[in-house]
Design a protein around this motif. Structure first.
Motif, PDB file in Angstrom:
ATOM      1  N   GLY A   1       0.835  -1.189   0.000  1.00  0.00           N
ATOM      2  CA  GLY A   1       0.000   0.000   0.000  1.00  0.00           C
ATOM      3  C   GLY A   1       0.869   1.236   0.000  1.00  0.00           C
ATOM      4  O   GLY A   1       1.623   1.492  -0.947  1.00  0.00           O
ATOM      5  N   ASP A   2       0.826   2.022   1.064  1.00  0.00           N
ATOM      6  CA  ASP A   2       1.631   3.239   1.185  1.00  0.00           C
ATOM      7  C   ASP A   2       2.730   3.093   2.229  1.00  0.00           C
ATOM      8  O   ASP A   2       3.255   4.095   2.727  1.00  0.00           O
ATOM      9  N   VAL A   3       3.069   1.843   2.570  1.00  0.00           N
ATOM     10  CA  VAL A   3       4.061   1.585   3.612  1.00  0.00           C
ATOM     11  C   VAL A   3       5.153   0.669   3.056  1.00  0.00           C
ATOM     12  O   VAL A   3       4.869  -0.293   2.338  1.00  0.00           O
ATOM     13  N   LEU A   4       6.400   0.973   3.397  1.00  0.00           N
ATOM     14  CA  LEU A   4       7.525   0.105   3.064  1.00  0.00           C
ATOM     15  C   LEU A   4       7.902  -0.717   4.289  1.00  0.00           C
ATOM     16  O   LEU A   4       8.066  -0.166   5.383  1.00  0.00           O
ATOM     17  N   ARG A   5       8.004  -2.039   4.108  1.00  0.00           N
ATOM     18  CA  ARG A   5       8.339  -2.921   5.231  1.00  0.00           C
ATOM     19  C   ARG A   5       9.626  -3.673   4.898  1.00  0.00           C
ATOM     20  O   ARG A   5       9.727  -4.299   3.833  1.00  0.00           O
ATOM     21  N   PRO A   6      10.639  -3.631   5.776  1.00  0.00           N
ATOM     22  CA  PRO A   6      11.893  -4.345   5.513  1.00  0.00           C
ATOM     23  C   PRO A   6      11.668  -5.860   5.434  1.00  0.00           C
ATOM     24  O   PRO A   6      11.102  -6.453   6.353  1.00  0.00           O
ATOM     25  N   MET A   7      12.109  -6.454   4.345  1.00  0.00           N
ATOM     26  CA  MET A   7      12.048  -7.910   4.185  1.00  0.00           C
ATOM     27  C   MET A   7      13.365  -8.556   4.597  1.00  0.00           C
ATOM     28  O   MET A   7      13.393  -9.683   5.056  1.00  0.00           O
ATOM     29  N   ALA A   8      14.459  -7.828   4.392  1.00  0.00           N
ATOM     30  CA  ALA A   8      15.780  -8.320   4.801  1.00  0.00           C
ATOM     31  C   ALA A   8      16.719  -7.127   4.895  1.00  0.00           C
ATOM     32  O   ALA A   8      16.573  -6.142   4.152  1.00  0.00           O
ATOM     33  N   VAL A   9      17.670  -7.204   5.817  1.00  0.00           N
ATOM     34  CA  VAL A   9      18.691  -6.154   5.962  1.00  0.00           C
ATOM     35  C   VAL A   9      20.050  -6.826   6.104  1.00  0.00           C
ATOM     36  O   VAL A   9      20.165  -7.949   6.594  1.00  0.00           O
ATOM     37  N   ASP A  10      21.075  -6.126   5.658  1.00  0.00           N
ATOM     38  CA  ASP A  10      22.454  -6.602   5.798  1.00  0.00           C
ATOM     39  C   ASP A  10      23.296  -5.399   6.188  1.00  0.00           C
ATOM     40  O   ASP A  10      23.462  -4.455   5.409  1.00  0.00           O
ATOM     41  N   GLY A  11      23.804  -5.377   7.416  1.00  0.00           N
ATOM     42  CA  GLY A  11      24.577  -4.251   7.906  1.00  0.00           C
ATOM     43  C   GLY A  11      23.752  -3.278   8.722  1.00  0.00           C
ATOM     44  O   GLY A  11      24.324  -2.352   9.320  1.00  0.00           O
ATOM     45  N   LEU A  12      22.446  -3.445   8.783  1.00  0.00           N
ATOM     46  CA  LEU A  12      21.593  -2.629   9.638  1.00  0.00           C
ATOM     47  C   LEU A  12      21.214  -3.439  10.874  1.00  0.00           C
ATOM     48  O   LEU A  12      21.220  -4.679  10.849  1.00  0.00           O
ATOM     49  N   SER A  13      20.888  -2.754  11.953  1.00  0.00           N
ATOM     50  CA  SER A  13      20.539  -3.446  13.193  1.00  0.00           C
ATOM     51  C   SER A  13      19.230  -4.214  13.035  1.00  0.00           C
ATOM     52  O   SER A  13      18.387  -3.882  12.189  1.00  0.00           O
TER      53      SER A  13
ATOM     54  N   GLY B   1      11.825  -4.587  12.626  1.00  0.00           N
ATOM     55  CA  GLY B   1      10.559  -4.385  13.311  1.00  0.00           C
ATOM     56  C   GLY B   1       9.875  -3.086  12.951  1.00  0.00           C
ATOM     57  O   GLY B   1       8.780  -2.798  13.454  1.00  0.00           O
ATOM     58  N   ARG B   2      10.505  -2.295  12.095  1.00  0.00           N
ATOM     59  CA  ARG B   2       9.942  -0.986  11.742  1.00  0.00           C
ATOM     60  C   ARG B   2       9.147  -1.056  10.444  1.00  0.00           C
ATOM     61  O   ARG B   2       9.368  -1.935   9.600  1.00  0.00           O
ATOM     62  N   GLN B   3       8.246  -0.124  10.298  1.00  0.00           N
ATOM     63  CA  GLN B   3       7.552   0.100   9.036  1.00  0.00           C
ATOM     64  C   GLN B   3       7.721   1.566   8.684  1.00  0.00           C
ATOM     65  O   GLN B   3       7.693   2.436   9.555  1.00  0.00           O
ATOM     66  N   PHE B   4       7.885   1.844   7.389  1.00  0.00           N
ATOM     67  CA  PHE B   4       8.191   3.198   6.949  1.00  0.00           C
ATOM     68  C   PHE B   4       7.086   3.727   6.031  1.00  0.00           C
ATOM     69  O   PHE B   4       7.061   3.385   4.836  1.00  0.00           O
ATOM     70  N   PRO B   5       6.178   4.531   6.563  1.00  0.00           N
ATOM     71  CA  PRO B   5       5.170   5.159   5.688  1.00  0.00           C
ATOM     72  C   PRO B   5       5.884   6.044   4.662  1.00  0.00           C
ATOM     73  O   PRO B   5       6.725   6.880   5.014  1.00  0.00           O
ATOM     74  N   VAL B   6       5.546   5.871   3.394  1.00  0.00           N
ATOM     75  CA  VAL B   6       6.238   6.610   2.336  1.00  0.00           C
ATOM     76  C   VAL B   6       6.071   8.111   2.516  1.00  0.00           C
ATOM     77  O   VAL B   6       7.018   8.895   2.320  1.00  0.00           O
ATOM     78  N   ALA B   7       4.880   8.532   2.921  1.00  0.00           N
ATOM     79  CA  ALA B   7       4.619   9.971   3.077  1.00  0.00           C
ATOM     80  C   ALA B   7       5.483  10.604   4.153  1.00  0.00           C
ATOM     81  O   ALA B   7       5.750  11.807   4.113  1.00  0.00           O
ATOM     82  N   ALA B   8       5.944   9.798   5.116  1.00  0.00           N
ATOM     83  CA  ALA B   8       6.752  10.332   6.215  1.00  0.00           C
ATOM     84  C   ALA B   8       8.243  10.289   5.922  1.00  0.00           C
ATOM     85  O   ALA B   8       9.046  10.783   6.733  1.00  0.00           O
ATOM     86  N   HIS B   9       8.648   9.712   4.795  1.00  0.00           N
ATOM     87  CA  HIS B   9      10.074   9.557   4.476  1.00  0.00           C
ATOM     88  C   HIS B   9      10.308  10.015   3.036  1.00  0.00           C
ATOM     89  O   HIS B   9      10.209   9.213   2.098  1.00  0.00           O
ATOM     90  N   PRO B  10      10.618  11.284   2.865  1.00  0.00           N
ATOM     91  CA  PRO B  10      10.746  11.833   1.507  1.00  0.00           C
ATOM     92  C   PRO B  10      11.836  11.180   0.667  1.00  0.00           C
ATOM     93  O   PRO B  10      11.720  11.131  -0.558  1.00  0.00           O
ATOM     94  N   ARG B  11      12.908  10.689   1.288  1.00  0.00           N
ATOM     95  CA  ARG B  11      13.933  10.004   0.481  1.00  0.00           C
ATOM     96  C   ARG B  11      13.341   8.756  -0.183  1.00  0.00           C
ATOM     97  O   ARG B  11      13.584   8.493  -1.361  1.00  0.00           O
ATOM     98  N   PHE B  12      12.584   7.989   0.575  1.00  0.00           N
ATOM     99  CA  PHE B  12      11.962   6.797   0.000  1.00  0.00           C
ATOM    100  C   PHE B  12      10.961   7.175  -1.089  1.00  0.00           C
ATOM    101  O   PHE B  12      10.855   6.499  -2.122  1.00  0.00           O
ATOM    102  N   ALA B  13      10.211   8.257  -0.869  1.00  0.00           N
ATOM    103  CA  ALA B  13       9.229   8.691  -1.875  1.00  0.00           C
ATOM    104  C   ALA B  13       9.919   9.047  -3.186  1.00  0.00           C
ATOM    105  O   ALA B  13       9.445   8.692  -4.274  1.00  0.00           O
ATOM    106  N   ARG B  14      11.047   9.739  -3.103  1.00  0.00           N
ATOM    107  CA  ARG B  14      11.768  10.118  -4.315  1.00  0.00           C
ATOM    108  C   ARG B  14      12.354   8.895  -5.019  1.00  0.00           C
ATOM    109  O   ARG B  14      12.362   8.815  -6.254  1.00  0.00           O
TER     110      ARG B  14
END
Length: 534
Positions: A45-57, A62-75
């Motif tokens: 939908g309008d949310v980005l959810r991490p499926m896998a990370v390498d080098g991040l904690s 456990g976080r979800q990133f609403p696209v509207a709240a994160h302009p870098r992801f939106a761009r």
């Protein structure tokens, strides 16, 4: 696979195996482009959810990133081939302080990323981050394009494996349902007027997709009627899936009928297809539907109304094409009056009600059924020519059969075992005699000494005096009336205790008492209350 298929499946949470595949994919990406961290985020939908990370904690997962709240992801999502942000870019970075293995909370100074597509549909993002500025200066657009192609191919491979596993699981469930539906060797038997009427009704409604409600006492063979309805329908090559609603714990009824999404509740380790999904294209038989909890009744009603199933834990709906056959031995109108069954669900289920007659109303059909059970026992016991004696046939015809066909099956099984045990070696046939049937025990369900105390039984072969001046059926009813009246007296009117000693289902016991004139409908509660206070 269609666009809708992709949208339905790609948003499911990854299993442990999938998460491992995604991590391997990120490790390969970091091998091509040197960086401190990489992440694979899926768009829901309008949310980005991490499926896998390498080098991040691990906190990142456990976080979800609403696209509207994160302009870098939106761009990044809007860019055709990806972007690199300058180290002094004023847009907030979602990963500041999340780089793994650092002694303090450090900002990210160089980052880049690209949108990912799966079969032409936006899937999510690949992001790469570094703590040192200018880390990605040497990364060319061609390298970014190759990296994106590699990751998209890996994501599609993971998705394909998931689809294959889901398809295999469903095919296995359907195959199991088909084996269960076709493996039953029994067929409806009987040529009585009641059975001829039932056959006619089955032929009428089987070819339609109308919902059928099978009504009848316990043990009359409602499951066989459901099998016959399915076998004569246009869905006969599709699965007939049976659910015993009485055996479903309320906490699991949702999952059993409608499936669930992994993580929907404690213990939901995998996605699961519900019985409605497994029966898609075929028939779903809801046996003992009157036992469903009210909460599940409401959800079942919605499925019958819309043809759509929503798995617990999911906000998506699946369209299913299922013909429903339900069965019950309960008085559903009475249950509605008592608030235990929904009136709207009852009307949805009883589009075409079919009443399956009790065995006592099927006349000589009891002998045909007994013959089938004798044949089964003959093979099971390795016996030769199990046969009913004339006296046994008369006894079977005279019995009232409170447990119906199921009781007959058990009586024949016990009688066959007793007769085979007595039969000498080399005999050409094995005769089933009344003593093997022990029908008086079947009726009363009490030890022999209590039966003799309650009613003086005639010696074997002796006709009771009442039979001389009445029909055989009347004599049998008189015997039962006398015995049951004595039993009620012995238990001081406590119906539950009397039914337990009789070995009868409580509702069938009440029905038999009313039929014999020993109980009025309005004094059952009073007698039970009286017995409970003793």
């Amino acid at each position: 696979m269609t666009t809708n298929d992709v949208s339905l499946t790609h948003a499911l949470p990854p299993s442990a195996a999938e998460a491992s595949r995604y991590r391997s994919l990120l490790a390969a990406a970091r091998g091509l482009v040197q960086c401190d961290a990489a992440a694979l985020l899926q768009l829901e939908g309008d949310v980005l959810r991490p499926m896998a990370v390498d080098g991040l904690s691990d906190e990142t997962l456990g976080r979800q990133f609403p696209v509207a709240a994160h302009p870098r992801f939106a761009r990044l999502l809007d860019s055709p081939r990806g972007l690199r942000f300058a180290h002094d870019c004023g847009l907030p970075d979602p990963y500041d302080g999340l780089i793994a293995g650092q002694p303090g909370i450090l900002p990210v100074h160089d980052c880049m990323g690209a949108p990912l597509r799966l079969r032409g549909i936006p899937w999510g993002l690949l992001t790469l981050d570094a703590l040192e500025p200018h880390t990605f200066d040497a990364v060319s657009p061609a390298q970014v394009e190759a990296l994106v192609a590699l990751v998209e191919a890996g994501v599609e491979a993971v998705q394909t494996i998931r689809e294959m596993e889901a398809r295999a699981a469903r095919e296995q469930a359907v195959a199991h349902a088909l084996r269960a539906g076709r493996g039953a060797p029994r067929e409806l038997l009987g040529s009585s007027a009641a059975m001829k009427q039932l056959y006619s009704e089955i032929e009428t409604v089987a070819v339609s997709d109308l919902t059928v409600l099978l009504l009848g006492e316990t043990g009359v063979g409602k499951d066989l009627v459901a099998q016959r309805l399915h076998a004569r329908s246009r869905r006969s090559e599709q699965p007939l899936v049976q659910v015993n609603c009485a055996a479903l714990p309320e906490a699991l009824a949702d999952s059993e009928l409608f499936g669930h999404k992994r993580g929907a509740f404690t213990g939901a380790m995998h996605d699961r297809d519900g019985k409605f999904e497994i029966a898609d294209g075929g028939t779903l038989f809801l046996d003992e539907v009157g036992e469903l909890p009210l909460s599940v009744q409401a959800k079942l009603l919605r499925v019958l109304q819309s043809g759509e199933v929503q798995r617990p834990g999911s906000d998506r709906t699946l369209k299913v094409d299922v013909r429903v056959i339900a069965a019950t031995n309960r008085d559903l109108p009475a249950a509605i009056a008592q608030g235990r069954f929904r009136a709207d669900l009852y009307h949805r289920l009883s589009v075409y009600p079919l009443v399956v007659a009790p065995l006592r109303e099927r006349g000589r059909d009891v002998l045909a059924l007994a013959g089938g059970f004798l044949e089964e026992n003959q093979h099971r016991l390795g016996a030769r020519n199990l046969r009913l004696s004339p006296a046994s046939k008369s006894a079977l015809l005279a019995h009232v059969w409170p447990g119906n066909v199921r009781e007959l099956e058990h009586v024949i099984s016990r009688a066959s075992l007793r007769a085979v045990r007595e039969q000498p070696r080399g005999a050409r046939w094995t005769a089933i005699e009344p003593r093997h049937l022990a029908l008086e025990s079947s009726v009363v369900g009490a030890p022999a000494d209590l039966r003799r105390k309650a009613v003086s039984l005639p010696a074997e072969g002796q006709v009771p005096p009442v039979a001389v001046r009445s029909t055989l059926r009347e004599a049998t009813l008189a015997f039962q009336r006398a015995w049951l009246d004595e039993m009620l007296t012995r238990h001081q009117g406590h119906l539950a205790n009397a039914a337990r000693e009789a070995g009868m289902d409580r509702s069938n016991f009440h029905r038999t008492l009313r039929k014999l004139g020993l109980l009025q409908a309005d004094d059952a509660d009073a007698r039970n209350q009286s017995g409970a206070n003793l």
